[in-house]
Design a protein around this motif. Structure first.
Motif, PDB file in Angstrom:
ATOM      1  N   ARG A 203       0.850  -1.198   0.000  1.00 37.38           N
ATOM      2  CA  ARG A 203       0.000   0.000   0.000  1.00 37.38           C
ATOM      3  C   ARG A 203       0.880   1.240   0.000  1.00 37.38           C
ATOM      4  NH1 ARG A 203      -2.163   3.443   4.033  1.00 37.38           N
ATOM      5  NH2 ARG A 203      -1.092   2.223   5.635  1.00 37.38           N
ATOM      6  N   ALA A 204       0.517   2.185  -0.824  1.00 40.41           N
ATOM      7  CA  ALA A 204       1.264   3.445  -0.875  1.00 40.41           C
ATOM      8  C   ALA A 204       0.300   4.555  -1.243  1.00 40.41           C
ATOM      9  CB  ALA A 204       2.405   3.367  -1.893  1.00 40.41           C
ATOM     10  N   GLU A 205       0.289   5.599  -0.453  1.00 39.49           N
ATOM     11  CA  GLU A 205      -0.554   6.747  -0.744  1.00 39.49           C
ATOM     12  C   GLU A 205       0.048   8.000  -0.128  1.00 39.49           C
ATOM     13  OE1 GLU A 205      -4.465   6.458   0.881  1.00 39.49           O
ATOM     14  OE2 GLU A 205      -3.807   6.718   2.948  1.00 39.49           O
ATOM     15  N   VAL A 206      -0.325   9.125  -0.710  1.00 39.92           N
ATOM     16  CA  VAL A 206       0.088  10.433  -0.213  1.00 39.92           C
ATOM     17  C   VAL A 206      -1.166  11.215   0.154  1.00 39.92           C
ATOM     18  CG1 VAL A 206       1.116  12.655  -0.829  1.00 39.92           C
ATOM     19  CG2 VAL A 206       2.245  10.530  -1.494  1.00 39.92           C
ATOM     20  N   VAL A 207      -1.206  11.710   1.383  1.00 39.87           N
ATOM     21  CA  VAL A 207      -2.293  12.585   1.825  1.00 39.87           C
ATOM     22  C   VAL A 207      -1.684  13.971   2.003  1.00 39.87           C
ATOM     23  CG1 VAL A 207      -4.008  13.045   3.603  1.00 39.87           C
ATOM     24  CG2 VAL A 207      -3.462  10.673   2.970  1.00 39.87           C
ATOM     25  N   GLY A 208      -2.130  14.913   1.187  1.00 37.52           N
ATOM     26  CA  GLY A 208      -1.496  16.228   1.191  1.00 37.52           C
ATOM     27  C   GLY A 208      -2.482  17.364   1.294  1.00 37.52           C
ATOM     28  N   SER A 209      -1.937  18.544   1.486  1.00 34.15           N
ATOM     29  CA  SER A 209      -2.756  19.748   1.561  1.00 34.15           C
ATOM     30  C   SER A 209      -1.933  20.942   1.093  1.00 34.15           C
ATOM     31  CB  SER A 209      -3.270  19.992   2.985  1.00 34.15           C
ATOM     32  OG  SER A 209      -2.188  20.226   3.876  1.00 34.15           O
ATOM     33  N   ILE A 210      -2.623  21.920   0.556  1.00 39.60           N
ATOM     34  CA  ILE A 210      -2.011  23.195   0.187  1.00 39.60           C
ATOM     35  C   ILE A 210      -2.512  24.227   1.188  1.00 39.60           C
ATOM     36  CG2 ILE A 210      -1.799  24.961  -1.600  1.00 39.60           C
ATOM     37  CD1 ILE A 210      -2.240  22.858  -3.689  1.00 39.60           C
ATOM     38  N   GLU A 211      -1.599  24.686   2.037  1.00 41.40           N
ATOM     39  CA  GLU A 211      -1.930  25.625   3.107  1.00 41.40           C
ATOM     40  C   GLU A 211      -1.545  27.040   2.690  1.00 41.40           C
ATOM     41  OE1 GLU A 211      -3.351  24.509   5.894  1.00 41.40           O
ATOM     42  OE2 GLU A 211      -3.172  22.374   5.386  1.00 41.40           O
ATOM     43  N   LEU A 212      -2.422  27.986   3.001  1.00 49.60           N
ATOM     44  CA  LEU A 212      -2.205  29.380   2.611  1.00 49.60           C
ATOM     45  C   LEU A 212      -2.248  30.280   3.838  1.00 49.60           C
ATOM     46  CD1 LEU A 212      -2.050  31.330   0.041  1.00 49.60           C
ATOM     47  CD2 LEU A 212      -4.485  31.706   0.460  1.00 49.60           C
ATOM     48  N   LYS A 213      -1.323  31.221   3.887  1.00 46.72           N
ATOM     49  CA  LYS A 213      -1.349  32.265   4.906  1.00 46.72           C
ATOM     50  C   LYS A 213      -1.170  33.591   4.187  1.00 46.72           C
ATOM     51  CE  LYS A 213       0.779  33.892   9.185  1.00 46.72           C
ATOM     52  NZ  LYS A 213       1.877  33.684  10.171  1.00 46.72           N
TER      53      LYS A 213
END
Length: 436
Positions: A203-213
């Motif tokens: 199993r291989a997965e990437v959980v990501g997010s684009i954070e803005l300030k």
């Protein structure tokens, strides 16, 4: 859509009851309380149908928030609305009810704030249809205590409020000003990996997010250009050869203009003030695995075990991983461990039942090793040690396991001011496991 909304305590007593349609009576809700609350079945079944009436509810500590309807509604939308109500009433960040509840959600707090709660319920629902569920927007015209603190409303404030309610930028107040205009964009990814004892990726997965300030003056429009080719949903199935990045799931902040993204993969938006999560995503194909691990266990004699571990970083040599931690499991009857490594420090930690190898800085395209000699105590030879998986934790700046990159970041505002912009990448270890 929603016929009534109720707040119910753990005894099944109705504390708050707001009716939006007259097709469901209070007696029906009382019957629901008698049948379900008393038998504690409400926690197991959030959606219950009784006599063609749907009871949709969530539990927050000892309080149940219940929505009823007799029509065929989107249940997921109703549940999402109920959880948004929780943010409005009981979130610490919400300025509306913070001074009333102060983190304590109980029956007494609700009884003391009847007026305020009913006023908010009148605003968030109109004839059972959700309208305004943004705490930042509600606090502009629902003052603390449930009444307006000013006897007269400034015409300019009324104009601003009307613009906020009817426009598409309820997440950003107008009239913001900063001496220094700054914009920070962070791409943060967590790698979840499971490798078998035969070095096969299970199993291989990437959980990501684009954070803005953002600290920007006025009402600017921002544009973010991502990789040229991103495949989503049906596009992945229709394309025989995988090109670019295949994204399984994506969740967008309301400020993003989706038609523009669907057309050319450009993220166009008017940013909220301060910090927000623009996009969250999940990727399960074509992942750049940052580390390759090889583990060898060998029994020297009956009470001695040798572990040899090799780790190689699979990213560019101008990139450095930081705070790398490798947790190598050892048998429960381990007495002590002698470790030898040229990089970092390793030692046996009894409470973890593992040899913990810590490396502060790990250069890319580099291989290092660890040797452990484990001394074992007496044990029952019939007991077989079931080896738990090896675990890794790490942080790698300027690297993305998905391959996601930002091509450009633009800020357009009619004042034409200069904006200082920063783009940062960070990949972290999530559930990074290697079976032994």
């Amino acid at each position: 859509m929603i016929s009534s909304l109720s707040f119910i305590n753990q005894k099944g007593e109705i504390l708050i009851y707001r009716v939006y349609k007259d097709d469901i009576s209070r007696n029906e809700i009382t019957q629901f309380c008698a049948k379900m609350i008393a038998t504690k079945e409400n926690k197991e079944f959030p959606i219950i149908n009784i006599d063609q009436t749907s009871f949709i509810h969530i539990s927050i500590k000892d309080i149940i928030i219940l929505a009823t309807t007799k029509t065929d509604v989107n249940v997921a939308m109703v549940l999402e609305f109920l959880y948004q109500l929780v943010l409005i009433f009981f979130d610490f960040k919400s300025k509306i009810c913070k001074s009333y509840f102060q983190g304590n959600l109980d029956e007494n707090c609700i009884k003391k704030s009847f007026v305020l709660i009913y006023e908010i319920l009148d605003e968030v629902l109109d004839y059972g249809i959700p309208q305004i569920a943004d705490p930042n927007l509600l606090q502009k015209f629902i003052q603390e205590g449930g009444v307006q603190q000013e006897t007269t409303i400034n015409i300019e404030k009324l104009r601003q409020l009307t613009f906020t309610l009817t426009g598409a930028v309820s997440w950003r107040p107008i009239g913001l000003y900063y001496e220094k205009n700054e914009l920070y964009l962070d791409i943060i990814e967590s790698v979840n990996l499971l490798i078998s004892a035969k070095d096969t990726v299970l199993r291989a997965e990437v959980v990501g997010s684009i954070e803005l300030k953002s600290k920007l003056t006025g009402m600017p429009e921002c544009q973010i250009g991502m990789n040229d080719k991103l495949l989503m949903g049906k596009q992945q199935k229709q394309t025989r050869q995988t090109i670019g990045i295949s994204i399984d799931d994506m969740k967008f902040h309301p400020c993003i203009r989706l038609p523009k993204f669907d057309k050319d993969r450009t993220i166009t938006f008017i940013p909220p003030d301060g910090h927000c999560q623009l996009i969250s995503y999940r990727i399960s194909e074509n992942i750049n695995i940052p580390f390759k691990v090889n583990v060898f266990y060998s029994e020297i004699i009956d009470n001695k075990l040798e572990i040899r571990l090799k780790i190689k970083s699979i990213y560019d040599n101008n990139i450095y991983g930081t705070n790398v931690l490798v947790k190598v499991p050892v048998p429960k009857n381990t007495v002590n461990a002698i470790t030898a490594t040229a990089l970092g420090k390793a030692r046996y930690e009894v409470e973890e039942q593992s040899v913990i190898w810590r490396i502060k800085k790990f250069q890319g395209d580099f291989e290092t090793s660890l040797r452990c000699e484990i001394n074992l105590g007496a044990t029952n030879k019939d007991q077989v040690w079931s080896k738990p998986p090896l675990r890794m934790e790490f942080q790698i700046p300027m690297f993305t396991a998905s391959g996601l990159r930002i091509r450009f970041l633009k800020v357009m505002e009619k004042a034409g001011y200069k904006t200082n912009k920063w783009i940062r990448y960070l990949t972290k270890g999530g559930e990074y496991l290697h079976r032994l």
